[in-house]
Design an enzyme around this catalytic site. Sequence first.
Site, PDB file in Angstrom:
ATOM      1  N   SER A   1       0.852  -1.180   0.000  1.00  0.00           N
ATOM      2  CA  SER A   1       0.000   0.000   0.000  1.00  0.00           C
ATOM      3  C   SER A   1       0.888   1.229   0.000  1.00  0.00           C
ATOM      4  O   SER A   1       1.884   1.263   0.717  1.00  0.00           O
ATOM      5  CB  SER A   1      -0.876  -0.017   1.254  1.00  0.00           C
ATOM      6  OG  SER A   1      -1.770   1.058   1.229  1.00  0.00           O
TER       7      SER A   1
ATOM      8  N   HIS B   1       2.586  12.088  -1.346  1.00  0.00           N
ATOM      9  CA  HIS B   1       2.170  13.486  -1.165  1.00  0.00           C
ATOM     10  C   HIS B   1       3.293  14.392  -1.673  1.00  0.00           C
ATOM     11  O   HIS B   1       4.325  14.534  -1.022  1.00  0.00           O
ATOM     12  CB  HIS B   1       1.913  13.792   0.313  1.00  0.00           C
ATOM     13  CG  HIS B   1       0.764  13.048   0.903  1.00  0.00           C
ATOM     14  ND1 HIS B   1      -0.546  13.338   0.585  1.00  0.00           N
ATOM     15  CD2 HIS B   1       0.724  12.015   1.795  1.00  0.00           C
ATOM     16  CE1 HIS B   1      -1.348  12.520   1.264  1.00  0.00           C
ATOM     17  NE2 HIS B   1      -0.601  11.706   1.995  1.00  0.00           N
TER      18      HIS B   1
ATOM     19  N   HIS C   1      -2.389   7.292  -4.760  1.00  0.00           N
ATOM     20  CA  HIS C   1      -2.507   6.160  -3.831  1.00  0.00           C
ATOM     21  C   HIS C   1      -2.630   4.883  -4.660  1.00  0.00           C
ATOM     22  O   HIS C   1      -3.276   4.873  -5.701  1.00  0.00           O
ATOM     23  CB  HIS C   1      -3.762   6.344  -2.968  1.00  0.00           C
ATOM     24  CG  HIS C   1      -4.259   5.070  -2.351  1.00  0.00           C
ATOM     25  ND1 HIS C   1      -5.366   4.397  -2.833  1.00  0.00           N
ATOM     26  CD2 HIS C   1      -3.792   4.336  -1.310  1.00  0.00           C
ATOM     27  CE1 HIS C   1      -5.565   3.311  -2.100  1.00  0.00           C
ATOM     28  NE2 HIS C   1      -4.626   3.248  -1.175  1.00  0.00           N
TER      29      HIS C   1
ATOM     30  N   ASN D   1      -2.708   0.324  -4.105  1.00  0.00           N
ATOM     31  CA  ASN D   1      -2.761  -0.780  -3.154  1.00  0.00           C
ATOM     32  C   ASN D   1      -3.039  -2.064  -3.927  1.00  0.00           C
ATOM     33  O   ASN D   1      -3.874  -2.072  -4.819  1.00  0.00           O
ATOM     34  CB  ASN D   1      -3.893  -0.500  -2.145  1.00  0.00           C
ATOM     35  CG  ASN D   1      -4.179  -1.679  -1.252  1.00  0.00           C
ATOM     36  OD1 ASN D   1      -5.050  -2.483  -1.555  1.00  0.00           O
ATOM     37  ND2 ASN D   1      -3.458  -1.783  -0.166  1.00  0.00           N
TER      38      ASN D   1
ATOM     39  N   HIS E   1      -6.215   7.649 -16.785  1.00  0.00           N
ATOM     40  CA  HIS E   1      -7.289   6.689 -17.082  1.00  0.00           C
ATOM     41  C   HIS E   1      -6.983   5.834 -18.312  1.00  0.00           C
ATOM     42  O   HIS E   1      -7.386   4.671 -18.363  1.00  0.00           O
ATOM     43  CB  HIS E   1      -8.624   7.418 -17.223  1.00  0.00           C
ATOM     44  CG  HIS E   1      -9.259   7.711 -15.902  1.00  0.00           C
ATOM     45  ND1 HIS E   1     -10.009   6.777 -15.219  1.00  0.00           N
ATOM     46  CD2 HIS E   1      -9.217   8.810 -15.108  1.00  0.00           C
ATOM     47  CE1 HIS E   1     -10.416   7.293 -14.069  1.00  0.00           C
ATOM     48  NE2 HIS E   1      -9.949   8.530 -13.977  1.00  0.00           N
TER      49      HIS E   1
ATOM     50  N   GLY F   1      -5.280  -5.217  14.961  1.00  0.00           N
ATOM     51  CA  GLY F   1      -4.080  -4.957  15.752  1.00  0.00           C
ATOM     52  C   GLY F   1      -2.877  -4.727  14.872  1.00  0.00           C
ATOM     53  O   GLY F   1      -1.749  -5.051  15.225  1.00  0.00           O
ATOM     54  N   GLY F   2      -3.112  -4.160  13.686  1.00  0.00           N
ATOM     55  CA  GLY F   2      -2.011  -3.829  12.779  1.00  0.00           C
ATOM     56  C   GLY F   2      -1.146  -2.731  13.383  1.00  0.00           C
ATOM     57  O   GLY F   2      -1.470  -2.156  14.427  1.00  0.00           O
TER      58      GLY F   2
END
EC number: 1.3.3.3
Length: 299
Positions: free
Chosen positions: A92, A96, A106, A108, A145, A258-259
């Site tokens: 991921s 910026h 972004h 992922n 695109h 709990g990452g």
Amino acid sequence: MKPDAHQVKQFLLNLQDTICQQLTAVDGAEFVEDSWQREAGGGGRSRVLRNGGVFEQAGVNFSHVHGEAMPASATAHRPELAGRSFEAMGVSLVVHPHNPYVPTSHANVRFFIAEKPGAEPVWWFGGGFDLTPFYGFEEDAIHWHRTARDLCQPFGEDVYPRYKKWCDDYFYLKHRNEQRGIGGLFFDDLNTPDFDHCFAFMQAVGKGYTDAYLPIVERRKAMAYGERERNFQLYRRGRYVEFNLVWDRGTLFGLQTGGRTESILMSMPPLVRWEYDYQPKDGSPEAALSEFIKVRDWV
């Protein structure tokens, strides 16, 4: 073919390396790596580039976590996963840039497999990439695109329109009644027709991200800007934060399993501002953004 989690993991580790090398080549600054372990099982490699020549912050995260039970965010729309152990792995990243004329991006790609004794494994791929401009340039949106459409083409004529629509629907701020950006591709729960086909598509998306993004960075990174543009960029980054903390399923999944919080929140912009009832001047480039990010067919 039986899902091969090891093969997927190797691809993801290599993808993280490749993307970091490509971003460093554009920026000049190096990524700092932070390897981490998760107490409940698994771990990852977080890499961050800060205050580079082009990027204010770029984070590229690999994680591979496993556990005995799926969290609520995952089983809510897949009740058959309850009571299964799981493995989740993915890359991921969020970039910026300093320059407000360079969009934030972004991407992922991820793989889930959930198993229990005596039953077939449940597995799927997900991922995508999306672009968040502060100042709209049609040629950039068309290139973004077009790259997305072209990488989808070998997998079927209907793939790009379907995943473009899913992206537009997903990256939508309901409380603002606006898109987060101009979209791109988004897919999830992909497990047909077979593992090889789905894995090949995930690889195409992972590799396609820099083909889509870096030419835009090169085109815009040297454009002159001032305080007005910078202030608007920081204001619009607020939308990014709002989406990630309020609507994003990946953020919720990471926090509920709990990452590692530092890695999950690595997508946050380093600086951001809010302004009560901000209204850009009529006819200004800032005012034009709200029209530019409305859903449309770019190719």
